[in-house]
Design an enzyme around this catalytic site. Sequence first.
Site, PDB file in Angstrom:
ATOM      1  N   GLU A   7       0.806  -1.223   0.000  1.00  0.00           N
ATOM      2  CA  GLU A   7       0.000   0.000   0.000  1.00  0.00           C
ATOM      3  C   GLU A   7       0.842   1.278   0.000  1.00  0.00           C
ATOM      4  OE1 GLU A   7      -3.177  -0.061   2.860  1.00  0.00           O
ATOM      5  OE2 GLU A   7      -4.274  -1.592   1.721  1.00  0.00           O
ATOM      6  N   GLU A  27      -5.281  -8.538   0.093  1.00  0.00           N
ATOM      7  CA  GLU A  27      -6.176  -8.175   1.197  1.00  0.00           C
ATOM      8  C   GLU A  27      -7.575  -7.981   0.635  1.00  0.00           C
ATOM      9  OE1 GLU A  27      -5.092  -4.959   3.835  1.00  0.00           O
ATOM     10  OE2 GLU A  27      -2.968  -5.485   3.758  1.00  0.00           O
TER      11      GLU A  27
END
Length: 482
Positions: free
Chosen positions: A165, A370
């Site tokens: 991320e 995720e």
Amino acid sequence: MQYRQPPPFPETFLWGASTSAYQVEGAWDEDGKGPSVQDVIEHPEGTTDFKVTADHYHHVEEDVALMKQMGLRAYRFSIAWTRIIPDGDGRVNPAGVAFYHRLIDALRDAGIEPIVTMYHFDLPQALQEFGGWASPRTVTGFVEFARVLFSEYGAKVRYWLTINEQNMMIMHGKMLGTTQLDGDAARRDLYQQNHGMFLAQARVMILCHEMLPEAKIGPAPNIAYVYPASCRPEDVLAADDLNAIRNWLYTDLAVRGRYNSTVWAYLVEKGWAPQIQAGEMEILDAARPDFLAFNYYTTATAAAPTGDASDESTRPGDQQMIRGEIGLYKGVDNPNLPRNAFGWEIDPVGFRTTFRALWDRYHLPLLVTENGLGAFDTLADDGRVHDDYRIDYLRRHIEQMRLALADGVEILGYCPWSAIDLVSTHQGFRKRYGFIYVNRDEFDLKDLRRVRKDSSYWYESVIASRGASVNEAASEYFGSES
């Protein structure tokens, strides 16, 4: 497009689950581990820190045994930089190296594929004090950290993720500890750090291919596909701008080795363009990932900006909440989507759209690292955790993933967040994502006992049937402790 009978998931599909080191391991200062930015960050009032979390460090064999019971084919986890090199670029810590050998060996013995994230929000604090990712020292330190990982674990690990991320660390830098500055100074600092991360990632991908020619490596951004608020051309343009800045900047640079032109124009206009040294673009251009990993929780919706303060939302929220930026876009709610308890919109069809967008743009295999539902799970009187809401969330996303396969997208695997309850970055321990319940409260550690939730039995059946049983009730599988 609707299909009469979508194809089954391939036999090689990596059904897994995910965690990160600082959120699950605990043992924050044991066995020679150094402090990371997450160990010193200020926590929201009323939320726990990352010192103990789920205490995975002391429960490795037990936790892997539970993953084996669930039938996991893969486990995506991160290696704490400061457990391997306590100050980020100095001596190697043998105890830290040994811990991850234990974990990886236990996974392999259980038939579970280790998927290693090299960096997940936990920069060594010593390197943060030298300027963080904007410092060449951090870039070089990360490359040497990678060299240690490839040397120690390369014979055991086939899949590597570079940086988790990166886009969230830049777009929400103060929230995640990437910068302590404010205003324009913060944005300039963040986009210089962003360039440092891109450079470090490129060098590590090149190094991986040199040291481990059979391994696969790729980035792991958070992708939230952006819809226009309407078919009005100005709304479509705003959505296109945000897609470029939030999503394509990070994937374009990783795959194509160059800055997205829309984003570069935006950075120049704002005065935030990073300083680029001679030879750096050549390094970026020389690196290529073998696949793209991505984290998906929701989509976003953007409307044309008005050019004043009304573009920015005043509603509190975290990195999954659409905010707005003056003169760029206005973040708006999508009236077609429900929300979870934390205000995040739930969009399973957007999951399929995201698969298609990434595949059509890059034609690289995709790996979901995720996807999940945070909730206030409780241990019931019967000793179980009845999380039908999580099963419903995962079921609908898996259905859309299967349709993406039918669309022709190549998908390597699915690793929802998270394998076990851990400390949420913003809401502490009370916000739970795991398939496995950990018996502790926000500040009371209790006995840290592990309990498989209803969703873990359901997921076990999904894996065993290669996705065919995704719509069957979890109650059919309770008590099947295999």
